[in-house]
Design a protein around this motif. Structure first.
Motif, PDB file in Angstrom:
ATOM      1  N   ASP A 102      69.753 -36.001  41.401  1.00 60.57           N
ATOM      2  CA  ASP A 102      70.884 -35.760  40.518  1.00 60.57           C
ATOM      3  C   ASP A 102      70.815 -35.073  38.994  1.00 60.57           C
ATOM      4  O   ASP A 102      70.671 -35.859  37.583  1.00 60.57           O
ATOM      5  CB  ASP A 102      70.341 -37.847  40.071  1.00 60.57           C
ATOM      6  CG  ASP A 102      70.930 -38.295  41.312  1.00 60.57           C
ATOM      7  OD1 ASP A 102      71.803 -38.163  42.089  1.00 60.57           O
ATOM      8  OD2 ASP A 102      69.922 -39.844  41.339  1.00 60.57           O
ATOM      9  N   GLY A 103      69.826 -34.486  38.877  1.00 62.58           N
ATOM     10  CA  GLY A 103      69.689 -33.744  37.036  1.00 62.58           C
ATOM     11  C   GLY A 103      68.439 -33.859  36.070  1.00 62.58           C
ATOM     12  O   GLY A 103      68.491 -33.506  35.597  1.00 62.58           O
ATOM     13  N   ALA A 104      67.695 -34.941  37.222  1.00 61.84           N
ATOM     14  CA  ALA A 104      66.867 -35.450  36.872  1.00 61.84           C
ATOM     15  C   ALA A 104      65.442 -33.674  36.061  1.00 61.84           C
ATOM     16  O   ALA A 104      65.618 -33.726  37.027  1.00 61.84           O
ATOM     17  CB  ALA A 104      65.284 -36.406  36.737  1.00 61.84           C
ATOM     18  N   THR A 105      64.552 -33.892  34.989  1.00 61.96           N
ATOM     19  CA  THR A 105      63.588 -32.688  34.863  1.00 61.96           C
ATOM     20  C   THR A 105      62.531 -32.987  34.890  1.00 61.96           C
ATOM     21  O   THR A 105      61.672 -31.808  34.703  1.00 61.96           O
ATOM     22  CB  THR A 105      64.104 -31.530  33.675  1.00 61.96           C
ATOM     23  OG1 THR A 105      64.261 -32.541  32.947  1.00 61.96           O
ATOM     24  CG2 THR A 105      65.451 -30.949  34.227  1.00 61.96           C
ATOM     25  N   GLU A 106      62.085 -34.261  34.554  1.00 60.93           N
ATOM     26  CA  GLU A 106      60.828 -34.925  34.499  1.00 60.93           C
ATOM     27  C   GLU A 106      60.887 -36.630  34.953  1.00 60.93           C
ATOM     28  O   GLU A 106      61.920 -37.252  35.263  1.00 60.93           O
ATOM     29  CB  GLU A 106      60.165 -34.865  33.299  1.00 60.93           C
ATOM     30  CG  GLU A 106      61.309 -35.720  32.345  1.00 60.93           C
ATOM     31  CD  GLU A 106      60.557 -35.612  30.390  1.00 60.93           C
ATOM     32  OE1 GLU A 106      60.982 -36.767  30.265  1.00 60.93           O
ATOM     33  OE2 GLU A 106      60.457 -34.284  30.682  1.00 60.93           O
ATOM     34  N   PRO A 107      59.460 -37.141  35.426  1.00 59.09           N
ATOM     35  CA  PRO A 107      59.471 -38.598  35.516  1.00 59.09           C
ATOM     36  C   PRO A 107      59.650 -39.385  34.871  1.00 59.09           C
ATOM     37  O   PRO A 107      59.458 -39.065  34.122  1.00 59.09           O
ATOM     38  CB  PRO A 107      57.918 -38.147  36.556  1.00 59.09           C
ATOM     39  CG  PRO A 107      57.199 -36.915  35.799  1.00 59.09           C
ATOM     40  CD  PRO A 107      57.691 -36.150  35.023  1.00 59.09           C
ATOM     41  N   ALA A 108      60.764 -40.597  35.144  1.00 53.76           N
ATOM     42  CA  ALA A 108      60.985 -41.514  34.758  1.00 53.76           C
ATOM     43  C   ALA A 108      60.979 -42.558  34.899  1.00 53.76           C
ATOM     44  O   ALA A 108      61.409 -42.487  36.511  1.00 53.76           O
ATOM     45  CB  ALA A 108      61.468 -41.079  33.246  1.00 53.76           C
TER      46      ALA A 108
END
Length: 163
Positions: A41-47
């Motif tokens: 979904d377009g995420a680029t890092e953990p959260a």
């Protein structure tokens, strides 16, 4: 619900090990279980709430969602979609600084098998396989952190502020 875990003491700082455990490019170098990992979904890092897709070297894949992210101490995921043999699956990494350059790392899985009627037979076998997996993954992290330059290759934003 079976819970299995293993622990290793590693000669490296907890914040570096935490960052290494979440760096998907570098993780593919040390993690003997993984073949591929991607954010969704377009995420680029953990959260918390971010989804990731992982494929194991054995061909099984899973989509998981971050449910805890507390650098540099804890990260946890839960399965959103994955192998049908799991009714439920979650995993966590725990990092406890023992000194500035020594960390106790614990890797934990919680799971239940499907179908529920076969769980009493399936879960002990699954636990044995998953325990071996956890131990190999911790050994890979320890070996890479202690004997290679992998920690120096963490991206600058992931490096500890004291470095």
């Amino acid at each position: 619900m079976p819970t299995i875990q293993s622990t290793a003491e590693i000669d490296a700082a907890s914040d570096e090990l935490f960052a290494l455990s979440q760096d998907y490019d570098l993780r593919l170098e040390w993690d003997p279980f993984l073949r591929e990992m991607r954010y969704r979904d377009g995420a680029t890092e953990p959260a918390v709430g971010v989804r990731v897709w992982v494929r194991a070297k054995n061909g099984l894949s899973m989509e998981a969602r971050y449910i805890t992210l507390n650098p540099p101490e804890q990260v946890a995921i839960t399965m959103v979609e994955g192998p049908r043999i799991f009714r439920q699956f979650s995993g966590a990494w725990l990092f406890k600084a023992l000194s500035p350059q020594r960390t106790r790392v614990t890797f934990r899985y919680n799971f239940t098998a499907r179908p529920q009627a076969l769980a009493p037979v399936l879960e002990p076998v699954m636990a044995a396989v998953l325990r071996r997996d956890i131990e190999q993954r911790l050994a890979g992290l320890k070996q890479s952190a202690e004997t290679t330059d992998i920690l120096q290759r963490l991206p600058p934003r992931a490096r500890p502020s004291s470095a």
